[in-house]
Design an enzyme around this catalytic site. Structure first.
Site, short mmCIF file in Angstrom:
data_model
loop_
_atom_site.label_atom_id
_atom_site.label_comp_id
_atom_site.label_asym_id
_atom_site.label_seq_id
_atom_site.Cartn_x
_atom_site.Cartn_y
_atom_site.Cartn_z
N ASP A 34 4.68 10.03 -16.30
CA ASP A 34 5.35 11.32 -16.50
C ASP A 34 6.84 11.36 -16.15
O ASP A 34 7.23 10.83 -15.09
CB ASP A 34 4.72 12.40 -15.61
CG ASP A 34 3.21 12.38 -15.62
OD1 ASP A 34 2.61 11.61 -16.37
OD2 ASP A 34 2.63 13.17 -14.85
N ARG A 150 -2.29 19.77 -8.50
CA ARG A 150 -1.10 18.91 -8.55
C ARG A 150 -0.05 19.37 -9.57
O ARG A 150 -0.29 20.26 -10.36
CB ARG A 150 -1.50 17.47 -8.84
CG ARG A 150 -2.29 17.26 -10.12
CD ARG A 150 -2.64 15.76 -10.24
NE ARG A 150 -3.38 15.46 -11.45
CZ ARG A 150 -4.71 15.40 -11.55
NH1 ARG A 150 -5.45 15.63 -10.48
NH2 ARG A 150 -5.29 15.11 -12.70
C1 FRU Z 1 -0.31 13.16 -15.72
C2 FRU Z 1 -0.67 12.80 -14.29
C3 FRU Z 1 -0.33 13.93 -13.33
C4 FRU Z 1 -0.15 13.22 -12.01
C5 FRU Z 1 0.46 11.90 -12.46
C6 FRU Z 1 0.03 10.73 -11.63
O1 FRU Z 1 -0.11 12.03 -16.50
O2 FRU Z 1 -2.04 12.46 -14.19
O3 FRU Z 1 -1.29 14.95 -13.27
O4 FRU Z 1 0.67 13.90 -11.11
O5 FRU Z 1 0.09 11.70 -13.81
O6 FRU Z 1 0.74 9.58 -11.99
#
Ligand code: FRU
Length: 434
Positions: A34, A150
C-alpha cells in the site's frame, strides 16, 4: 521454494529488468504494497509505502519513503518507520496517513499484533519519533466484535480531528469506524460511517469475503464526498453528501479495476486531490522472488465530478511532460485511441494481450484484468510501462493490469476513429533502483 543458489543464478540485475517500469514509482528493490501517508508538503511530494526491505515478499512491514518535486521524478530516502522491539508495532508498521498538526508532520498508523493505532512525529519528514503514549487507540470500541482494526485515515473537521479505521462487524460485513479527537491522542468513538454485507458467494478470509474493510479514505470531490475501501479483492467507492457528520451515499462503483488495491489520496499542487494505488503483481510468488522486486505504484490519478455528477478519473496532467516524440514503443509509451462503440480493439506484445476491447461482451481488458466498458463510443488513454498497463476509459473507468512475457513485437488490431501515441521519457536512468 527456490534454493538460495538457484535464486541467485536466476536473477536479472534490477536496473536491466525490462519488466520494471520506467515512469511508475517503485521501491529500489524487494517488496512494496500500500501507498502510505502521501502528502504534498513545503512544495514537495512525499510518498511512503508498505515495504519489506529484506525480500520480494510480504513480511514484517516497514515504511519505505521517497520524495519528488514534480510527481514524476523520485528520490529514494531511508526507511521512515520500522517495528520497535517490545513496542506496540513490534510485529509491523501497517498502513496509515499523515496530517500536519500545528505545523508538525504527524503519522497515524497501525501497529500489530494486536492491531492498534499509533502516532509518530517528525520535523524533517525523514526521521520519526514514536509517541510515548502509543498505542493511542489500544482496542476497537467496546461491543464491536471486528476481525481487524487498521489503516487509520485522519482529517480536520472544524476544531476537531476525525478518523476512520477499517474494521468489520463479525458475521455481518465490513465497516469504517468514525472517531473524534481534539489532540490526535485521546480518541472518542462516534459511529460507523458506512457498513457493507458479507458476500455469501466469496471464499477465503475476512477481507476476501467482505467481512473486513481495509484502507478507508474519505475526502471532498467538488460538492460531494468520495469514500472508498479495499475489500473482496476490489476497491469499492461511494459518492455522496457529508452533513452533520453523517455520510449519505447516492452512487457507488469500483474505483480501480484489476491489479489496483489499497489506494490512498493526497493533496497536490494546484488545489488538487490525487489518488495513488498499489498495483499488485499478477505472477507467481516464485517469479516475484526470482525477480527481486514486487509491486509498483499507479500513476497519480485526479478525481473530479463530471457535469452529470458522476465520478471522473484522469491521470495527473504532469505525465504529459514525459511525451517526447510520436511513437508507439513496447515498454514506455502512452496511447490515445478513439473507438466507435462497436469497434473491437487489440494490442498485443510478444503474442500476449496487453489491452483489448470486445464490443460483444463490452469487456475491456488489460492483461488478465477486466472491467465493464463505459457506455457509448470509447475514448481510451493507455499507458504501457514494462509490466504495468493502465487504461482510462471515457475518463471514468480506471483499469490496471500486469503483463509479463517478452518485451518485443508489438501489434495492434483496431478500426479506430483516431489513434495517437507518444514515447515517454523514463524518469530514471536505472529503473529507480537507486
Ligand atoms: C492492505 C493491507 C492493509 C494493511 C497492510 C499490511 O493491502 O492488508 O489493511 O495495513 O496491507 O501490509
Amino acid at each position: 521454494m527456490l534454493s538460495r543458489r538457484a535464486l541467485l543464478a536466476s536473477l536479472v540485475p534490477l536496473p536491466e529488468d525490462p519488466l520494471r517500469p520506467r515512469f511508475h514509482f517503485l521501491p529500489p528493490a524487494n517488496w512494496m504494497n500500500d501507498p502510505n501517508a502521501p502528502i504534498f508538503h513545503n512544495g514537495e511530494y512525499h510518498l511512503y509505502y508498505q515495504h519489506n526491505p529484506k525480500a520480494a515478499k510480504w513480511d514484517t512491514m516497514h515504511w519505505g519513503h521517497a520524495s519528488s518535486p514534480d510527481l514524476l521524478h523520485w528520490k529514494h530516502l531511508p526507511i521512515a518507520l520500522a517495528p520497535t522491539p517490545g513496542g506496540p508495532d513490534k510485529d509491523g508498521c501497517f498502513t496509515g496517513c499523515m496530517v500536519i498538526d500545528n505545523g508538525k508532520p504527524t503519522i497515524i498508523y497501525t501497529g500489530v499484533r494486536p492491531e492498534v493505532q499509533c502516532l509518530a512525529t517528525s520535523t524533517d519528514m525523514n526521521t520519526w519519533q514514536k509517541h510515548r503514549r502509543n498505542p493511542v487507540v489500544a482496542a476497537p470500541p467496546p461491543g464491536v466484535d471486528t476481525p481487524g482494526f487498521r489503516d487509520p485515515h485522519v482529517w480536520r473537521d472544524g476544531s476537531d480531528w476525525l478518523m476512520l479505521v477499517g474494521a468489520g462487524f463479525r458475521g455481518k460485513g465490513g465497516t469504517a469506524l468514525l472517531y473524534q479527537s481534539k489532540d490526535l491522542v485521546e480518541w472518542t468513538y462516534l459511529n460507523p460511517l458506512l457498513s457493507g454485507a458479507i458476500n455469501p458467494n466469496a471464499k477465503g478470509g475476512d477481507v476476501a469475503r467482505g467481512e473486513m474493510w481495509e484502507c478507508p479514505d474519505f475526502f471532498p470531490v467538488g460538492n460531494k464526498w468520495l469514500f472508498y475501501v479495499s475489500t473482496e479483492d476490489k476497491v469499492l467507492y461511494w459518492l455522496g453528501d457529508w452533513k452533520n457528520r453523517r455520510f449519505s451515499p447516492h452512487s457507488n462503483g469500483v474505483l480501480v479495476y484489476g491489479a489496483g488495491y489499497a489506494p490512498k489520496s493526497s493533496n497536490a499542487s494546484g488545489n488538487r486531490r490525487i489518488i495513488w494505488s498499489w498495483l499488485r503483481e499478477q505472477r507467481s510468488q516464485e517469479d516475484q522472488l526470482k525477480a527481486g522486486w514486487s509491486g509498483a505504484m499507479s500513476l497519480a490519478v485526479v478525481p473530479s465530478l463530471a457535469k452529470d455528477g458522476t465520478l471522473r478519473l484522469d491521470p495527473a496532467a504532469e505525465y504529459q511532460q514525459l511525451r517526447h516524440r510520436e511513437a508507439l514503443t513496447e515498454d514506455c509509451c502512452e496511447l490515445h485511441v478513439t473507438l466507435k462503440d462497436n469497434q473491437p480493439f487489440g494490442l498485443t506484445r510478444g503474442g500476449t494481450e496487453l489491452v483489448g476491447y470486445d464490443p460483444d461482451s463490452r469487456i475491456l481488458s488489460a492483461g488478465r484484468s477486466e472491467a465493464p466498458a463505459p457506455r457509448g463510443d470509447l475514448d481510451l488513454r493507455i499507458f504501457i510501462d514494462g509490466s504495468v498497463v493502465e487504461v482510462f476509459a471515457n475518463r471514468s473507468v480506471w483499469l490496471t493490469g500486469r503483463v509479463y512475457g517478452p518485451i518485443s513485437g508489438l501489434s495492434m488490431s483496431a478500426k479506430a476513429k483516431k489513434i495517437e501515441s507518444w514515447a515517454l521519457t523514463p524518469v530514471s536512468s536505472n529503473r529507480l533502483t537507486s
